[in-house]
Design a protein around this motif. Structure first.
Motif, short mmCIF file in Angstrom:
data_model
loop_
_atom_site.label_atom_id
_atom_site.label_comp_id
_atom_site.label_asym_id
_atom_site.label_seq_id
_atom_site.Cartn_x
_atom_site.Cartn_y
_atom_site.Cartn_z
N ALA A 87 -8.27 -12.88 0.38
CA ALA A 87 -7.48 -11.79 -0.19
C ALA A 87 -8.27 -11.03 -1.26
N MET A 91 -5.99 -7.22 -5.78
CA MET A 91 -4.58 -7.47 -5.46
C MET A 91 -4.11 -8.76 -6.10
N LYS A 92 -4.90 -9.82 -5.98
CA LYS A 92 -4.52 -11.09 -6.58
C LYS A 92 -4.30 -10.94 -8.08
N MET A 94 -3.54 -8.21 -9.71
CA MET A 94 -2.34 -7.39 -9.93
C MET A 94 -1.08 -8.23 -9.77
N LEU A 95 -1.11 -9.11 -8.79
CA LEU A 95 0.08 -9.90 -8.49
C LEU A 95 0.32 -11.02 -9.50
N ARG A 105 -3.99 -6.28 -15.45
CA ARG A 105 -3.23 -5.61 -14.40
C ARG A 105 -3.65 -4.15 -14.27
N GLU A 109 -5.50 -2.27 -11.23
CA GLU A 109 -4.89 -1.10 -10.60
C GLU A 109 -5.85 0.08 -10.57
N ARG A 113 -7.27 2.05 -7.32
CA ARG A 113 -7.12 3.50 -7.12
C ARG A 113 -8.45 4.16 -6.78
N GLU A 116 -9.05 3.64 -3.20
CA GLU A 116 -8.18 4.53 -2.45
C GLU A 116 -8.69 5.97 -2.49
N SER A 143 -3.39 6.04 1.23
CA SER A 143 -2.53 4.96 0.74
C SER A 143 -2.09 4.07 1.90
N ARG A 144 -1.94 4.67 3.07
CA ARG A 144 -1.61 3.85 4.24
C ARG A 144 -2.74 2.88 4.55
N SER A 147 -2.91 0.12 2.02
CA SER A 147 -1.85 -0.86 2.27
C SER A 147 -2.20 -1.75 3.47
N LEU A 150 -4.89 -4.24 2.36
CA LEU A 150 -4.28 -5.28 1.53
C LEU A 150 -3.54 -6.29 2.41
N GLY A 151 -2.79 -5.77 3.37
CA GLY A 151 -2.04 -6.63 4.27
C GLY A 151 -2.96 -7.50 5.11
#
Lengths: 184, 184
Positions: A87, A91-92, A94-95, A105, A109, A113, A116, A143-144, A147, A150-151
């Motif tokens: 992962a 992301m980790k 941020m979570l 955080r 982020e 960005r 992105e 952004s798609r 995402s 990330l998924g």
DNA sequence: TATATGCTTGAGCGATCGTTCAAGTAAAGC
DNA sequence: GCTTTACTTGAACGATCGCTCAAGCATATA
């Protein structure tokens, strides 16, 4: 860096760091200031490497859109190999970061960005080159893709993921390419 | 449950739990046994609620595929609202659990596989009904959707996400529906 | 050889972690 | 009213957390 990546900020103790760096607490604090500063530099290093890898793949590709698709396929191949962690570290972070670690955080982020924004630039270039329809919004596409990546990376963390990751990344890459083919 | 969801297992201290439940340590241990057992029951509760919500949406929909698309759109609307935490608790648990918490990791993975199995059943039903092409693999579609949902929810955690989430979920839902339209 | 300088060491600080348990409290049964 | 039973309490335990600092070490300079 890998230690922080796999175990996270709070999950990594100074004991772990001492062992990994073969340094004693005093030296660690003389060199890095604090656990938080050390983590932030690890985070920055991670983000820089990711960004470099992306821009290299983009510049080697025949077109921006193919570059993005290549990037996803490369990611899929990397995630199929057995490594400590899959992962995304941003992301980790941020979570796992709560309010008292807001600095981390926000830093994570920001770096996300930036990634992105690189995606968006590539989509923009693809649109300028007429490779994707003009009514497609590069920001939205970026952004798609963010995402989706990330998924993909979160999914890859599952112990039964290795067999499915390549299919997954292939599907995502095909969808990227379909942005062009549906336009011809 | 919400406490564990937002802060994670290690990030939630017994002090937090004491305050949230208005119970003293002794009572907590008498009632739940240990922090880990309490977390596992929270995790189970979360998974059950998610599963229930999904199956309700599916049963209310005109077709399996529309059900899945509805599910994604509902998720998008829920994630646009300001709540404590957005990301999937199963994913967060999977990502934060190290080797000494393997039990939690495995439990979270199992529950996630159950969600994915529900997705697969819906895709299978859609294929049986001729709504999507016969050469589409429900298992593969399910893992793709799982990955997309994980990505969406992780993305939603970002502080600048609220404006983008609905676009994102709409894109995902449209892609689901496109499985049918490209078949007509 | 003697002194100065910069880096490393690890014992130990106070705080907090999850957990336990003797003592206290309140309701039920006689 | 007295005893039994079931539940709650919070002080305190050992372990571990991030971090500090006086002392020790090694190299450079005089």
């Amino acid at each position: 860096m890998i230690l922080f990546w796999t175990r996270g900020y709070a999950g990594t103790s100074l004991k772990d760091i001492e062992a990994a760096l073969d340094m004693r607490p005093g030296s660690i604090y003389a060199a890095f200031g604090s656990k938080e500063k050390l983590f932030r530099s690890a985070l920055t290093l991670y983000a820089e490497r990711s960004r470099t890898a992306l821009s290299e793949t983009l510049s080697e590709a025949a077109s921006p859109l193919e570059g993005l698709a290549d990037h996803v396929r490369k990611l899929g191949r990397a995630l199929a190999a057995p490594t400590q962690t899959k992962a995304c570290m941003l992301m980790k972070t941020m979570l796992e970061s709560s309010d008292n670690e807001r600095v981390l955080r926000d830093a994570a982020e920001d770096m996300m960005r930036q990634t992105e924004a690189a995606f968006r630039d590539a989509f923009q270039a693809a649109r300028d080159a007429g490779q994707i329809p003009a009514d497609r919004d590069p920001v939205r596409l970026a952004s798609r893709l963010q995402s989706e990546v990330l998924g993909l990376r979160a999914y890859a963390q599952r112990s039964d993921a290795p067999g499915r990751i390549e299919d997954l990344s292939e599907d995502i890459a095909r969808d990227l390419e379909a942005l062009a083919t549906c336009f011809r």
